[in-house]
Design a protein around this motif. Structure first.
Motif, PDB file in Angstrom:
ATOM      1  N   MET A   1      -3.235  10.582   6.518  1.00 24.34           N
ATOM      2  CA  MET A   1      -2.716   9.450   7.255  1.00 24.34           C
ATOM      3  C   MET A   1      -1.300   9.188   6.758  1.00 24.34           C
ATOM      4  O   MET A   1      -1.052   9.138   5.558  1.00 24.34           O
ATOM      5  N   THR A   2      -0.402   8.976   7.665  1.00 25.99           N
ATOM      6  CA  THR A   2       0.975   8.666   7.285  1.00 25.99           C
ATOM      7  C   THR A   2       1.077   7.193   6.888  1.00 25.99           C
ATOM      8  O   THR A   2       0.206   6.382   7.230  1.00 25.99           O
ATOM      9  N   LEU A   3       2.146   6.862   6.187  1.00 30.08           N
ATOM     10  CA  LEU A   3       2.361   5.463   5.817  1.00 30.08           C
ATOM     11  C   LEU A   3       2.521   4.596   7.067  1.00 30.08           C
ATOM     12  O   LEU A   3       2.031   3.465   7.101  1.00 30.08           O
ATOM     13  N   ALA A   4       3.182   5.124   8.079  1.00 26.83           N
ATOM     14  CA  ALA A   4       3.367   4.346   9.310  1.00 26.83           C
ATOM     15  C   ALA A   4       2.022   4.075   9.976  1.00 26.83           C
ATOM     16  O   ALA A   4       1.763   2.957  10.435  1.00 26.83           O
ATOM     17  N   ALA A   5       1.165   5.074  10.035  1.00 27.18           N
ATOM     18  CA  ALA A   5      -0.159   4.888  10.646  1.00 27.18           C
ATOM     19  C   ALA A   5      -0.998   3.913   9.831  1.00 27.18           C
ATOM     20  O   ALA A   5      -1.702   3.073  10.391  1.00 27.18           O
ATOM     21  N   LEU A   6      -0.936   4.010   8.500  1.00 30.64           N
ATOM     22  CA  LEU A   6      -1.663   3.085   7.640  1.00 30.64           C
ATOM     23  C   LEU A   6      -1.170   1.663   7.851  1.00 30.64           C
ATOM     24  O   LEU A   6      -1.960   0.726   7.968  1.00 30.64           O
ATOM     25  N   ALA A   7       0.131   1.497   7.908  1.00 35.31           N
ATOM     26  CA  ALA A   7       0.705   0.161   8.114  1.00 35.31           C
ATOM     27  C   ALA A   7       0.223  -0.430   9.436  1.00 35.31           C
ATOM     28  O   ALA A   7      -0.205  -1.583   9.495  1.00 35.31           O
ATOM     29  N   ARG A   8       0.275   0.355  10.499  1.00 37.40           N
ATOM     30  CA  ARG A   8      -0.171  -0.147  11.807  1.00 37.40           C
ATOM     31  C   ARG A   8      -1.654  -0.492  11.793  1.00 37.40           C
ATOM     32  O   ARG A   8      -2.064  -1.506  12.345  1.00 37.40           O
ATOM     33  N   ALA A   9      -2.467   0.355  11.135  1.00 39.27           N
ATOM     34  CA  ALA A   9      -3.909   0.098  11.065  1.00 39.27           C
ATOM     35  C   ALA A   9      -4.215  -1.173  10.288  1.00 39.27           C
ATOM     36  O   ALA A   9      -5.210  -1.839  10.536  1.00 39.27           O
ATOM     37  N   ALA A  10      -3.355  -1.512   9.329  1.00 37.89           N
ATOM     38  CA  ALA A  10      -3.549  -2.714   8.521  1.00 37.89           C
ATOM     39  C   ALA A  10      -2.829  -3.923   9.113  1.00 37.89           C
ATOM     40  O   ALA A  10      -2.847  -5.007   8.528  1.00 37.89           O
ATOM     41  N   GLY A  11      -2.175  -3.746  10.254  1.00 32.82           N
ATOM     42  CA  GLY A  11      -1.470  -4.858  10.891  1.00 32.82           C
ATOM     43  C   GLY A  11      -0.178  -5.216  10.194  1.00 32.82           C
ATOM     44  O   GLY A  11       0.238  -6.375  10.204  1.00 32.82           O
ATOM     45  N   MET A  12       0.466  -4.220   9.589  1.00 34.25           N
ATOM     46  CA  MET A  12       1.714  -4.452   8.861  1.00 34.25           C
ATOM     47  C   MET A  12       2.846  -3.671   9.525  1.00 34.25           C
ATOM     48  O   MET A  12       2.598  -2.722  10.268  1.00 34.25           O
ATOM     49  N   ARG A  35      -6.005  -5.599   2.822  1.00 29.38           N
ATOM     50  CA  ARG A  35      -5.869  -5.208   4.237  1.00 29.38           C
ATOM     51  C   ARG A  35      -5.720  -3.704   4.381  1.00 29.38           C
ATOM     52  O   ARG A  35      -5.998  -3.149   5.446  1.00 29.38           O
ATOM     53  N   LEU A  36      -5.281  -3.031   3.332  1.00 31.06           N
ATOM     54  CA  LEU A  36      -5.105  -1.578   3.379  1.00 31.06           C
ATOM     55  C   LEU A  36      -6.417  -0.828   3.183  1.00 31.06           C
ATOM     56  O   LEU A  36      -6.523   0.343   3.554  1.00 31.06           O
ATOM     57  N   LEU A  37      -7.407  -1.461   2.581  1.00 31.11           N
ATOM     58  CA  LEU A  37      -8.648  -0.768   2.244  1.00 31.11           C
ATOM     59  C   LEU A  37      -9.444  -0.258   3.453  1.00 31.11           C
ATOM     60  O   LEU A  37      -9.808   0.923   3.479  1.00 31.11           O
ATOM     61  N   PRO A  38      -9.741  -1.082   4.458  1.00 30.30           N
ATOM     62  CA  PRO A  38     -10.550  -0.579   5.578  1.00 30.30           C
ATOM     63  C   PRO A  38      -9.945   0.637   6.292  1.00 30.30           C
ATOM     64  O   PRO A  38     -10.659   1.601   6.554  1.00 30.30           O
ATOM     65  N   PRO A  39      -8.635   0.638   6.601  1.00 31.43           N
ATOM     66  CA  PRO A  39      -8.086   1.831   7.255  1.00 31.43           C
ATOM     67  C   PRO A  39      -8.199   3.094   6.392  1.00 31.43           C
ATOM     68  O   PRO A  39      -8.227   4.198   6.915  1.00 31.43           O
ATOM     69  N   LEU A  40      -8.271   2.908   5.078  1.00 29.95           N
ATOM     70  CA  LEU A  40      -8.420   4.050   4.180  1.00 29.95           C
ATOM     71  C   LEU A  40      -9.882   4.428   3.962  1.00 29.95           C
ATOM     72  O   LEU A  40     -10.178   5.378   3.255  1.00 29.95           O
ATOM     73  N   GLY A  41     -10.792   3.655   4.565  1.00 31.03           N
ATOM     74  CA  GLY A  41     -12.219   3.928   4.399  1.00 31.03           C
ATOM     75  C   GLY A  41     -12.741   3.476   3.049  1.00 31.03           C
ATOM     76  O   GLY A  41     -13.740   3.989   2.560  1.00 31.03           O
ATOM     77  N   CYS A  42     -12.082   2.487   2.456  1.00 30.51           N
ATOM     78  CA  CYS A  42     -12.465   1.982   1.135  1.00 30.51           C
ATOM     79  C   CYS A  42     -12.947   0.534   1.250  1.00 30.51           C
ATOM     80  O   CYS A  42     -12.679  -0.144   2.228  1.00 30.51           O
ATOM     81  N   HIS A  43     -13.641   0.085   0.226  1.00 30.24           N
ATOM     82  CA  HIS A  43     -14.057  -1.308   0.153  1.00 30.24           C
ATOM     83  C   HIS A  43     -14.146  -1.719  -1.307  1.00 30.24           C
ATOM     84  O   HIS A  43     -14.146  -0.882  -2.188  1.00 30.24           O
ATOM     85  N   VAL A  44     -14.205  -3.020  -1.500  1.00 32.49           N
ATOM     86  CA  VAL A  44     -14.333  -3.583  -2.834  1.00 32.49           C
ATOM     87  C   VAL A  44     -15.729  -4.160  -2.953  1.00 32.49           C
ATOM     88  O   VAL A  44     -16.186  -4.874  -2.064  1.00 32.49           O
ATOM     89  N   ALA A  45     -16.439  -3.814  -4.017  1.00 31.94           N
ATOM     90  CA  ALA A  45     -17.754  -4.407  -4.261  1.00 31.94           C
ATOM     91  C   ALA A  45     -17.533  -5.837  -4.714  1.00 31.94           C
ATOM     92  O   ALA A  45     -16.551  -6.113  -5.392  1.00 31.94           O
ATOM     93  N   PRO A  46     -18.321  -6.768  -4.382  1.00 35.77           N
ATOM     94  CA  PRO A  46     -19.552  -6.705  -3.610  1.00 35.77           C
ATOM     95  C   PRO A  46     -19.266  -6.548  -2.122  1.00 35.77           C
ATOM     96  O   PRO A  46     -18.161  -6.808  -1.664  1.00 35.77           O
ATOM     97  N   SER A  47     -20.269  -6.184  -1.397  1.00 37.91           N
ATOM     98  CA  SER A  47     -20.077  -5.900   0.025  1.00 37.91           C
ATOM     99  C   SER A  47     -19.593  -7.113   0.808  1.00 37.91           C
ATOM    100  O   SER A  47     -18.973  -6.965   1.839  1.00 37.91           O
ATOM    101  N   GLY A  48     -19.860  -8.315   0.335  1.00 35.46           N
ATOM    102  CA  GLY A  48     -19.423  -9.517   1.030  1.00 35.46           C
ATOM    103  C   GLY A  48     -17.987  -9.904   0.773  1.00 35.46           C
ATOM    104  O   GLY A  48     -17.488 -10.858   1.350  1.00 35.46           O
TER     105      GLY A  48
END
Length: 65
Positions: A1-12, A35-48
């Motif tokens: 993923m390019t930085l531009a695509a990541l930025a757009r996916a994160a609304g930046m 905001r960058l985590l979901p487009p990268l397929g990442c998350h922070v525990a806990p799930s909530g």
């Protein structure tokens, strides 16, 4: 993923993301980073903890235990 695509996916703007990554500072906020985590397929525990406020609340609660 390019930085531009990541930025757009994160609304930046791509230029804001490039600046944030090339010049990390105290102005890089937890919410912005999260905001960058979901487009990268990442998350922070806990799930909530999908927002910075939820993560801070969870960590505060853990600190009290």
């Amino acid at each position: 993923m390019t930085l531009a695509a990541l930025a757009r996916a994160a609304g930046m703007q791509p230029s804001n993301l490039r600046r944030m990554l090339s010049h990390p500072s105290a102005t890089s906020r937890l919410g912005t980073v999260m905001r960058l985590l979901p487009p990268l397929g990442c998350h922070v525990a806990p799930s909530g903890a999908g927002t910075a406020d939820a993560l801070v609340a969870f960590l505060g609660e853990q600190g009290r235990h």
